[in-house]
Design an enzyme around this catalytic site. Structure first.
Site, mmCIF file in Angstrom:
data_model
loop_
_atom_site.group_PDB
_atom_site.id
_atom_site.type_symbol
_atom_site.label_atom_id
_atom_site.label_comp_id
_atom_site.label_asym_id
_atom_site.label_seq_id
_atom_site.Cartn_x
_atom_site.Cartn_y
_atom_site.Cartn_z
ATOM 1 N N GLU A 26 -9.234 -2.255 0.431
ATOM 2 C CA GLU A 26 -7.940 -2.320 1.143
ATOM 3 C C GLU A 26 -8.083 -1.891 2.600
ATOM 4 O OE1 GLU A 26 -5.130 0.679 1.383
ATOM 5 O OE2 GLU A 26 -5.953 1.892 -0.261
ATOM 6 N N LYS A 87 2.082 -1.666 8.140
ATOM 7 C CA LYS A 87 1.604 -1.321 6.795
ATOM 8 C C LYS A 87 2.246 -2.329 5.849
ATOM 9 C CE LYS A 87 2.538 2.197 3.266
ATOM 10 N NZ LYS A 87 3.314 3.426 3.006
ATOM 11 N N LYS A 160 -2.864 11.672 -5.807
ATOM 12 C CA LYS A 160 -2.663 12.994 -5.194
ATOM 13 C C LYS A 160 -1.418 13.643 -5.769
ATOM 14 C CE LYS A 160 -4.531 12.293 -0.607
ATOM 15 N NZ LYS A 160 -4.625 10.852 -0.346
HETATM 16 N N1 PSU Z 1 -2.617 7.329 -1.178
HETATM 17 C C1 PSU Z 1 -3.754 7.822 -0.670
HETATM 18 N N2 PSU Z 1 -4.360 7.172 0.352
HETATM 19 C C2 PSU Z 1 -3.838 6.013 0.891
HETATM 20 C C3 PSU Z 1 -2.636 5.492 0.328
HETATM 21 C C4 PSU Z 1 -2.069 6.187 -0.698
HETATM 22 O O1 PSU Z 1 -4.235 8.833 -1.133
HETATM 23 O O2 PSU Z 1 -4.417 5.452 1.846
HETATM 24 C C5 PSU Z 1 -2.088 4.212 0.862
HETATM 25 C C6 PSU Z 1 -2.575 3.030 0.015
HETATM 26 O O3 PSU Z 1 -2.732 1.896 0.842
HETATM 27 C C7 PSU Z 1 -1.401 2.808 -0.933
HETATM 28 C C8 PSU Z 1 -0.237 3.124 -0.049
HETATM 29 O O4 PSU Z 1 -1.328 1.501 -1.457
HETATM 30 O O5 PSU Z 1 -0.663 4.220 0.748
HETATM 31 C C9 PSU Z 1 0.994 3.461 -0.844
HETATM 32 O O6 PSU Z 1 2.072 3.594 0.024
HETATM 33 P P1 PSU Z 1 3.526 3.853 -0.586
HETATM 34 O O7 PSU Z 1 3.472 5.218 -1.205
HETATM 35 O O8 PSU Z 1 4.423 3.787 0.613
HETATM 36 O O9 PSU Z 1 3.786 2.771 -1.573
#
Ligand code: PSU
Ligand code: MN
Length: 307
Positions: A26, A87, A160
């Site tokens: 990604e 994003k 996390k």
């Molecule tokens: N969690 C991490 N590192 C990341 C992301 C999430 O520990 O880089 C990034 C990934 O690209 C994931 C996105 O798909 O954040 C999720 O964002 P949201 O919580 O806004 O859906």
């Protein structure tokens, strides 16, 4: 059925045509997950790890409105340094194309584009999930619903504790997504090897995971799989240290009213600052570890598909 496919790099096109092993990567981790220059070094390092383990890397992104799988060095550099990059989760792709934007793709968008390209396995650091307080905010990452409708196997280091881990696991169960921990009973919590929750399943080899993927798809389940690979022992952080840091970052986000798609990037950046770079070091180690497992799975899966 989709009529659009991402544009493939020559190397990725060749590997797809010959049924070779490929690992999708990604790009939101590059644009919104890590600071420059660690993001670029990590992106290049992760591609190298995939190659060392016998597969071809396909970093996925939107470059000037074009969907891409497999980036050139200068494009990775551009992504790593670009300011104000979008994003993009799956729902943002069409508008990014119309506007000619450059976007980092989240896990959900990367799964979708990997699937369109014909790539079965994808490595990342952490996936999005159900945020703490989701019973109020409804903040549930599109990564989870994408796992429930797209057949990509996603290798991560768990999630996390910026997230509500129990609710995230419940949601994956509802979405018919198997959660398979590699070499352990525990569902890992990204920076630490344990989260206090067990994974649904344990498998101990890349070959067995590839077999499970193959059967999962032959059953017509139509969903992805989440492979949870614990951070290497020597890179893991102590729970007390990192949990305190995460709690501080979550509190700060609440106080400042940060939500929606800004929330996760804010938390990642704050955790990095508050931990004085300790979290970044751990993050880099676990992404590389995931890339290696994903590559070995891809080699085994390619052999199963050929047989
Ligand atoms: N969690 C991490 N590192 C990341 C992301 C999430 O520990 O880089 C990034 C990934 O690209 C994931 C996105 O798909 O954040 C999720 O964002 P949201 O919580 O806004 O859906
Ligand atoms: Mn969200």
């Amino acid at each position: 059925m989709s009529l659009i496919k991402p544009k493939l790099s020559p190397e990725v096109a060749e590997a797809l045509a010959s049924g070779g092993a490929i690992v999708a990567l990604e790009s939101t981790i590059i644009t919104h997950g890590m600071p420059y220059p660690a993001n670029l070094e990590t992106a290049l390092g992760v591609e190298a790890v995939v190659r060392e383990n016998g597969a071809v890397p396909a970093t996925i992104a939107v470059i000037n409105g074009e969907l891409r799988a497999g980036l050139e060095h200068h494009e990775l550099e551009q992504l790593a340094q670009a300011k104000g990059v979008v994003k993009a989760s799956g729902r943002d792709l069409a508008v990014a194309m119309v506007r000619g934007q450059t976007a980092g793709t989240t896990v959900s968008a990367t799964m979708l584009l990997a699937d369109l390209a014909g790539i079965d396995i994808f490595a990342t650091g952490g996936v999005g999930g159900v945020h703490r307080g989701a019973e109020q905010t409804f903040d549930i990452s599109a990564d989870l619903t994408e796992l429930g409708r797209t057949k990509t196997a996603v290798v991560c280091a768990g999630v996390k504790s910026i997230l509500d881990i129990a609710k995230t696991l419940e949601y994956l169960e509802t979405q018919r997504v198997p959660v398979i921990a590699y070499g352990t009973e525990d569902f890992p919590a990204f920076f630490t090897r344990q989260s206090g929750y067990t994974a649904d399943h344990r498998l101990d080899t890349a070959e067995d995971i590839a077999k499970a993927m193959h059967l999962h798809h032959q059953l017509g389940t139509g969903t992805g799989l989440l492979i949870a690979n614990p951070i290497p022992e020597e890179a893991a952080l102590t729970p007390d240290f990192i949990d305190g840091t995460i709690a501080d970052a979550v509190r700060e986000a609440e106080e400042r009213g940060i939500g929606r798609k800004e929330l996760t990037p804010f938390l990642l950046a704050r955790i990095n600052e508050l931990s004085k770079g300790e979290s970044l070091k751990a993050n880099i180690a676990l992404v590389r570890n995931n890339a290696a497992l994903a590559a070995r799975m891809a080699v085994a899966y390619a052999a199963l598909k050929k047989a």
